[in-house]
Design a protein around this motif. Structure first.
Motif, short mmCIF file in Angstrom:
data_model
loop_
_atom_site.label_atom_id
_atom_site.label_comp_id
_atom_site.label_asym_id
_atom_site.label_seq_id
_atom_site.Cartn_x
_atom_site.Cartn_y
_atom_site.Cartn_z
N LEU A 185 -66.69 -4.68 -39.10
CA LEU A 185 -65.37 -4.19 -39.47
C LEU A 185 -65.18 -2.74 -39.03
N ALA A 186 -66.22 -1.94 -39.18
CA ALA A 186 -66.15 -0.54 -38.73
C ALA A 186 -65.93 -0.47 -37.22
N ARG A 187 -66.64 -1.31 -36.49
CA ARG A 187 -66.48 -1.34 -35.03
C ARG A 187 -65.05 -1.72 -34.67
N VAL A 234 -64.25 3.14 -36.35
CA VAL A 234 -64.77 4.19 -37.22
C VAL A 234 -66.28 4.06 -37.32
N SER A 235 -66.91 5.05 -37.94
CA SER A 235 -68.36 5.00 -38.09
C SER A 235 -68.73 3.84 -39.00
N HIS A 236 -69.97 3.37 -38.85
CA HIS A 236 -70.39 2.23 -39.66
C HIS A 236 -70.45 2.56 -41.15
N ALA A 237 -70.45 3.83 -41.49
CA ALA A 237 -70.48 4.22 -42.90
C ALA A 237 -69.10 4.26 -43.54
N ALA A 238 -68.05 4.28 -42.73
CA ALA A 238 -66.69 4.43 -43.27
C ALA A 238 -66.30 3.30 -44.24
N PRO A 239 -66.53 2.03 -43.91
CA PRO A 239 -66.18 0.98 -44.87
C PRO A 239 -66.96 1.10 -46.18
N ALA A 240 -68.20 1.51 -46.10
CA ALA A 240 -69.01 1.67 -47.31
C ALA A 240 -68.45 2.76 -48.22
#
Length: 193
Positions: free
Chosen positions: A41-43, A47-53
């Motif tokens: 989802l981040a990809r 956005v960075s892979h940490a953004a959804p978290a």
């Protein structure tokens, strides 16, 4: 010597939470909840892979947010129903219009079932359904109100589930699913308007 400024700008998306939810719903609608990954989802959102978290903590948090949103939408649809049959039709319509929400909402193993937003939205949807059943005075039909609510929910949910899984394609043919549901509801609740 001039100081070189960074060409990197701070990220600004507008409503990243909504963008992730929308993308997640698209993934679920096409591939099911098991295909959902925060990294993917981040990809997709760029956005960075940490953004959804940051918004959902983890995959379970994201699915819980989807379920809570779904129950909120369902509650709104049911509250606006004119009568019990209309509430059932609105339930079936909701499932058809929001298949990804519907799929996640009724998969408790995927959710944080003690989440306040989820429990509140779920309770509001349940209250709206019970309200639609109460209008027909099921006790006058010889049905205990709580069991009448279970019967009404079972009919609407079962019909919607069979419809979404294409198990009713043959039996319904070209018939409008909402009209077929009205007929079934009339058969079950003869006193329903």
């Amino acid at each position: 010597m001039t100081q070189q400024t960074s060409s990197r700008r701070p990220y600004h998306h507008g409503d990243l939470r909504r963008a992730i939810l929308t993308t997640a719903l698209d993934v679920i609608a096409t591939d099911g909840p098991s295909a959902l990954s925060l990294r993917d989802l981040a990809r997709r959102a760029g956005v960075s892979h940490a953004a959804p978290a940051h918004h959902f903590r983890d995959r379970t948090g994201l699915l819980t947010a989807i379920a809570a949103e779904g129950f909120g939408l369902l509650s709104t649809a049911l509250i606006e129903a004119a009568d019990l049959k209309d509430a059932g039709v609105r339930y079936v319509r909701f499932a058809r219009e929001h298949p990804a929400h519907f799929q996640v909402m009724f998969s408790p193993e995927l959710l944080r079932n003690d989440d306040l937003e989820l429990t509140t939205a779920r309770a509001l949807a349940g209250d709206a359904l019970r309200g639609a059943v109460a209008v027909v005075h099921p006790e006058e039909l010889g049905i205990e109100p709580r069991m009448a609510s279970v019967a009404a929910w079972s009919l609407a949910h079962g019909f919607a589930t069979l419809l979404l899984s294409h198990n009713l394609d043959g039996p319904l043919g070209d018939q409008d699913p909402e009209e077929v549901f009205r007929t079934l509801a009339s058969m079950l609740f003869r006193g329903a308007t």
